[in-house]
Motif scaffolding. Structure first.
Motif, PDB file in Angstrom:
ATOM      1  N   THR A  13     -11.390 -18.495 -13.273  1.00  0.00           N
ATOM      2  CA  THR A  13     -11.459 -17.072 -13.610  1.00  0.00           C
ATOM      3  C   THR A  13     -11.139 -16.204 -12.396  1.00  0.00           C
ATOM      4  OG1 THR A  13     -13.849 -17.043 -13.180  1.00  0.00           O
ATOM      5  CG2 THR A  13     -13.138 -17.459 -15.455  1.00  0.00           C
ATOM      6  N   SER A  14     -10.709 -16.855 -11.324  1.00  0.00           N
ATOM      7  CA  SER A  14     -10.349 -16.136 -10.099  1.00  0.00           C
ATOM      8  C   SER A  14      -8.839 -16.095  -9.924  1.00  0.00           C
ATOM      9  CB  SER A  14     -10.972 -16.819  -8.878  1.00  0.00           C
ATOM     10  OG  SER A  14     -12.385 -16.765  -8.921  1.00  0.00           O
ATOM     11  N   ILE A  15      -8.380 -15.165  -9.111  1.00  0.00           N
ATOM     12  CA  ILE A  15      -6.998 -15.134  -8.659  1.00  0.00           C
ATOM     13  C   ILE A  15      -6.996 -15.414  -7.155  1.00  0.00           C
ATOM     14  CG2 ILE A  15      -6.276 -13.552 -10.477  1.00  0.00           C
ATOM     15  CD1 ILE A  15      -6.273 -11.288  -8.419  1.00  0.00           C
ATOM     16  N   VAL A  16      -5.848 -15.813  -6.643  1.00  0.00           N
ATOM     17  CA  VAL A  16      -5.703 -16.099  -5.213  1.00  0.00           C
ATOM     18  C   VAL A  16      -5.061 -14.903  -4.534  1.00  0.00           C
ATOM     19  CG1 VAL A  16      -4.743 -17.682  -3.499  1.00  0.00           C
ATOM     20  CG2 VAL A  16      -5.460 -18.554  -5.740  1.00  0.00           C
ATOM     21  N   VAL A  17      -5.549 -14.532  -3.356  1.00  0.00           N
ATOM     22  CA  VAL A  17      -5.074 -13.346  -2.639  1.00  0.00           C
ATOM     23  C   VAL A  17      -4.738 -13.707  -1.194  1.00  0.00           C
ATOM     24  CG1 VAL A  17      -5.583 -10.956  -1.986  1.00  0.00           C
ATOM     25  CG2 VAL A  17      -6.649 -11.942  -4.038  1.00  0.00           C
ATOM     26  N   TRP A  18      -3.594 -13.206  -0.713  1.00  0.00           N
ATOM     27  CA  TRP A  18      -3.244 -13.207   0.716  1.00  0.00           C
ATOM     28  C   TRP A  18      -3.048 -11.753   1.149  1.00  0.00           C
ATOM     29  CZ3 TRP A  18      -1.270 -16.978  -2.509  1.00  0.00           C
ATOM     30  CH2 TRP A  18      -1.333 -18.314  -2.088  1.00  0.00           C
ATOM     31  N   GLU A  19      -3.250 -11.473   2.435  1.00  0.00           N
ATOM     32  CA  GLU A  19      -3.084 -10.118   2.969  1.00  0.00           C
ATOM     33  C   GLU A  19      -2.246 -10.153   4.235  1.00  0.00           C
ATOM     34  OE1 GLU A  19      -5.853  -6.219   4.089  1.00  0.00           O
ATOM     35  OE2 GLU A  19      -6.777  -8.178   3.782  1.00  0.00           O
ATOM     36  N   SER A  20      -1.459  -9.089   4.458  1.00  0.00           N
ATOM     37  CA  SER A  20      -0.595  -8.998   5.637  1.00  0.00           C
ATOM     38  C   SER A  20      -0.450  -7.534   6.047  1.00  0.00           C
ATOM     39  CB  SER A  20       0.787  -9.588   5.311  1.00  0.00           C
ATOM     40  OG  SER A  20       1.703  -9.371   6.372  1.00  0.00           O
ATOM     41  N   THR A  21      -0.150  -7.323   7.315  1.00  0.00           N
ATOM     42  CA  THR A  21       0.162  -5.977   7.794  1.00  0.00           C
ATOM     43  C   THR A  21       1.643  -5.818   8.104  1.00  0.00           C
ATOM     44  OG1 THR A  21      -0.360  -6.615  10.067  1.00  0.00           O
ATOM     45  CG2 THR A  21      -2.141  -5.615   8.762  1.00  0.00           C
ATOM     46  N   ASP A  22       2.427  -6.910   7.992  1.00  0.00           N
ATOM     47  CA  ASP A  22       3.844  -6.822   8.346  1.00  0.00           C
ATOM     48  C   ASP A  22       4.768  -7.576   7.394  1.00  0.00           C
ATOM     49  OD1 ASP A  22       3.285  -9.453   8.969  1.00  0.00           O
ATOM     50  OD2 ASP A  22       3.573  -9.221  11.135  1.00  0.00           O
ATOM     51  N   LEU A  23       4.227  -8.191   6.355  1.00  0.00           N
ATOM     52  CA  LEU A  23       4.989  -8.899   5.336  1.00  0.00           C
ATOM     53  C   LEU A  23       5.434 -10.293   5.771  1.00  0.00           C
ATOM     54  CD1 LEU A  23       5.680  -8.054   2.421  1.00  0.00           C
ATOM     55  CD2 LEU A  23       7.926  -7.330   3.214  1.00  0.00           C
ATOM     56  N   VAL A  24       5.156 -10.687   7.009  1.00  0.00           N
ATOM     57  CA  VAL A  24       5.568 -12.020   7.460  1.00  0.00           C
ATOM     58  C   VAL A  24       4.396 -12.854   8.006  1.00  0.00           C
ATOM     59  CG1 VAL A  24       7.964 -11.395   7.907  1.00  0.00           C
ATOM     60  CG2 VAL A  24       6.278 -11.153   9.729  1.00  0.00           C
ATOM     61  N   ASN A  25       3.374 -12.219   8.539  1.00  0.00           N
ATOM     62  CA  ASN A  25       2.193 -12.941   9.007  1.00  0.00           C
ATOM     63  C   ASN A  25       1.068 -12.705   7.996  1.00  0.00           C
ATOM     64  OD1 ASN A  25       3.084 -13.903  11.767  1.00  0.00           O
ATOM     65  ND2 ASN A  25       3.477 -11.702  11.962  1.00  0.00           N
ATOM     66  N   TRP A  26       0.641 -13.797   7.357  1.00  0.00           N
ATOM     67  CA  TRP A  26      -0.290 -13.671   6.241  1.00  0.00           C
ATOM     68  C   TRP A  26      -1.644 -14.296   6.581  1.00  0.00           C
ATOM     69  CZ3 TRP A  26       0.826 -10.820   1.963  1.00  0.00           C
ATOM     70  CH2 TRP A  26       2.165 -10.435   1.806  1.00  0.00           C
ATOM     71  N   SER A  72       0.841  -1.193   0.000  1.00  0.00           N
ATOM     72  CA  SER A  72       0.000   0.000   0.000  1.00  0.00           C
ATOM     73  C   SER A  72       0.876   1.243   0.000  1.00  0.00           C
ATOM     74  CB  SER A  72      -0.911   0.005   1.227  1.00  0.00           C
ATOM     75  OG  SER A  72      -0.140   0.203   2.406  1.00  0.00           O
ATOM     76  N   PRO A  73       0.378   2.391  -0.460  1.00  0.00           N
ATOM     77  CA  PRO A  73       1.189   3.618  -0.476  1.00  0.00           C
ATOM     78  C   PRO A  73       1.693   4.012   0.908  1.00  0.00           C
ATOM     79  CG  PRO A  73      -0.795   3.910  -1.793  1.00  0.00           C
ATOM     80  CD  PRO A  73      -0.946   2.601  -1.077  1.00  0.00           C
ATOM     81  N   ALA A  74       0.933   3.707   1.962  1.00  0.00           N
ATOM     82  CA  ALA A  74       1.338   4.051   3.326  1.00  0.00           C
ATOM     83  C   ALA A  74       2.308   3.039   3.919  1.00  0.00           C
ATOM     84  CB  ALA A  74       0.107   4.168   4.220  1.00  0.00           C
ATOM     85  N   GLY A  75       2.501   1.924   3.242  1.00  0.00           N
ATOM     86  CA  GLY A  75       3.408   0.903   3.759  1.00  0.00           C
ATOM     87  C   GLY A  75       2.864   0.146   4.947  1.00  0.00           C
ATOM     88  N   ASP A  76       1.539   0.166   5.127  1.00  0.00           N
ATOM     89  CA  ASP A  76       0.943  -0.481   6.299  1.00  0.00           C
ATOM     90  C   ASP A  76       0.155  -1.744   5.945  1.00  0.00           C
ATOM     91  OD1 ASP A  76      -1.109   0.734   4.935  1.00  0.00           O
ATOM     92  OD2 ASP A  76      -2.004   1.679   6.705  1.00  0.00           O
ATOM     93  N   ARG A  77       0.170  -2.123   4.664  1.00  0.00           N
ATOM     94  CA  ARG A  77      -0.566  -3.310   4.243  1.00  0.00           C
ATOM     95  C   ARG A  77       0.080  -3.883   2.982  1.00  0.00           C
ATOM     96  NH1 ARG A  77      -4.984  -4.974   6.613  1.00  0.00           N
ATOM     97  NH2 ARG A  77      -5.080  -2.977   7.684  1.00  0.00           N
ATOM     98  N   TYR A  78       0.015  -5.206   2.890  1.00  0.00           N
ATOM     99  CA  TYR A  78       0.624  -5.892   1.756  1.00  0.00           C
ATOM    100  C   TYR A  78      -0.346  -6.961   1.255  1.00  0.00           C
ATOM    101  CZ  TYR A  78       4.686  -4.073   4.325  1.00  0.00           C
ATOM    102  OH  TYR A  78       5.555  -3.282   5.021  1.00  0.00           O
TER     103      TYR A  78
END
Length: 484
Positions: free
Chosen positions: A122-135, A92-98
């Motif tokens: 027709t879907s993609i797979v998504v993971w989300e993190s706030t620190d780049l190591v815990n997903w 993210s632009p703020a660097g607080d989400r990945y």
């Protein structure tokens, strides 16, 4: 008047509190604005049993890469086809989400390329993190569901668009349009990677030329005359430029002068273009995957992307131990790099597991069965890493193969096999053990099952089993030495 003054006083107090809170929050700079110190690559490795999952590699100079997590996958897809390719790291632009987004595709399951392209996800797979190591757990985002006759959604990418304040997700879909069925690039907008807008056509080369891989990089200060540059595998590796992600793009040329193409121009046939800027300087690298020869990624660098004549191939690079397939690179701040290396950077020693009562024999895998043998060849079949348990917390270990990263010793119907981690809780339990003092000799080790704690790893007829231990013979069979 006293009532008005009281209200005014309350408003001023609230304003002061709000300003104080805002000041404290605003005083902390966003991680993404800190100077960059390293590089993180997300990739997959190929069509092996666990090759179509999320792997990470790290570099300090952008050219020499080290596999993280001992070369094993760091994330496994448990949704859709249960395999992923072409992963992309998004900050993210703020660097607080990945986010990591990836193609929902697993060729290793036996799916044909024809089925995957015409009757695929027709879907993609998504993971989300706030620190780049815990997903987070992965989820599916149906990006191409609104494309008439869509056969798939491949090679997704995403970039933040400051003009609209959200993200442009773009990908390749195979579908019929104006009587021609081929892959074209489509895009849609999203603010959270959980919902997505209506797909719009983004790149169509015309005629019968398809296009699957394309990636955009934003260039600070518009070096070369443009803010954004795009590399696409469309028969050539075509370089385009624009000052607006969703605006008009200008073709600058291709890499044919370097003998590089995507097939139309012959020479070194490549795919999967992957951009990065070198930290601290105006120089960029475009990695291209030499899939036709199996040589893996090749870096092509430039100090100015405004002309393809500035591109040069490099030979001073190393890709690490595993083959890297189509992925993406994220420049890391010092804080991000520290977190990533603390989580996945340590190298776990390579060990052998020696039998107590047959000391010339070691635990080994053979055709994915597990036994004890002497004179193991190839030697790596008897080499393992004792890594933190896939479940169970402190004191538990899992036993990972060296030559099949991501594969672990696990019991199944009390017999042992070497199998790829499928991400399930059952697999994690079957592949986790408590390492305890040896049952026959406290100076050695025994391995107690996590989910059947009354049973231990032992050999019987040289085969590894999971059994209750009731006599001296069984205690000897269940005792091992972990040795380098």
């Amino acid at each position: 008047m006293p009532r008005i003054l009281a209200r005014l006083s309350a408003v001023l107090a609230a304003a002061c509190l709000l300003f104080t809170s805002w000041s404290v929050t605003a005083a902390r700079p966003a991680a993404a604005l800190d100077p960059f110190a390293g590089y993180l690559m997300a990739h997959f490795t190929g069509e092996s049993a666990n090759g179509e999952q999320i792997y990470l590699a790290h570099s300090t100079d952008g050219l020499h890469w080290t596999d993280l997590n001992n070369g094993s996958p760091v994330l496994l897809s448990t949704v859709g086809t249960r395999g992923v390719r072409d992963p992309v790291l998004v900050r993210s632009p703020a660097g607080d989400r990945y986010w990591i987004i990836a193609t929902d595709l697993r060729i290793a399951s036996g799916t044909s390329w024809n089925d995957a392209a015409n009757r695929g996800s027709t879907s993609i797979v998504v993971w989300e993190s706030t620190d780049l190591v815990n997903w987070s757990a992965p989820w599916l985002l149906n990006v191409a569901g609104g494309v008439a006759g869509a056969g798939n959604a491949w090679a997704p990418e995403a970039i933040y668009n400051p003009a609209t304040g959200d993200y442009v997700v773009y990908w390749a879909t195979n579908s019929a349009r104006n009587g021609v069925t081929k892959h074209r690039i489509w895009y849609a907008r999203t603010s959270d990677f959980r919902t997505v807008g209506t797909p719009q056509l983004y790149i169509d080369r015309g005629s019968g030329q398809g296009i699957i891989d394309t990636q955009i990089i934003e260039v600070p200060n518009s070096v070369g005359g443009y803010r954004y540059y795009r590399a696409s595998a469309d028969g050539h590796i075509t370089i385009e430029a624009s000052n607006s992600i969703l605006g008009t793009w200008t073709t600058l040329g291709n890499l044919s002068h370097l003998g590089i193409s995507n097939g139309t121009g012959g020479g070194n046939v490549v795919e999967g273009p992957m951009w990065a800027q070198f930290n601290g300087r105006d120089e960029w690298v475009l990695w291209v995957d030499q899939y036709a020869t199996g040589r893996g990624y090749l870096p092509v660098t430039s100090p100015n992307l405004g002309s393809t004549g500035n591109f040069r191939t490099r030979s001073d690079y190393s890709m690490g131990g595993s083959r890297k397939r189509h992925g993406s690179i994220l420049n890391l701040t010092a804080a991000e790099q520290s977190r990533v290396l603390a989580r996945w950077g340590a190298t776990t020693p390579v060990n052998r597991i020696q039998s107590y009562n047959y000391p010339d024999r070691y635990v080994r895998h053979a055709d994915f069965d597990v036994r004890i043998d002497a004179n193991v060849s190839p030697a790596q079949d008897a080499q393992f890493r004792l890594v933190p348990g896939l479940t169970g917390g402190s004191g538990h270990v899992s036993i990972e193969s060296v030559n099949y990263p991501g594969h672990y010793l696990r019991h199944y119907a009390y017999d042992f096999e070497l199998a790829p981690d499928d991400g399930s809780a059952v697999f994690a339990a079957d592949a986790t053990f408590r390492r305890v003092a040896g049952l026959a000799d406290a100076g050695w080790s025994s391995f107690q099952s996590y989910n059947f704690p009354d049973r231990y790893v032992r050999h019987y007829g040289y085969q590894l089993r999971l059994d209750p231990i009731t006599d001296a013979q069984a205690r000897a069979d269940a005792t091992f030495r972990v040795t380098g």
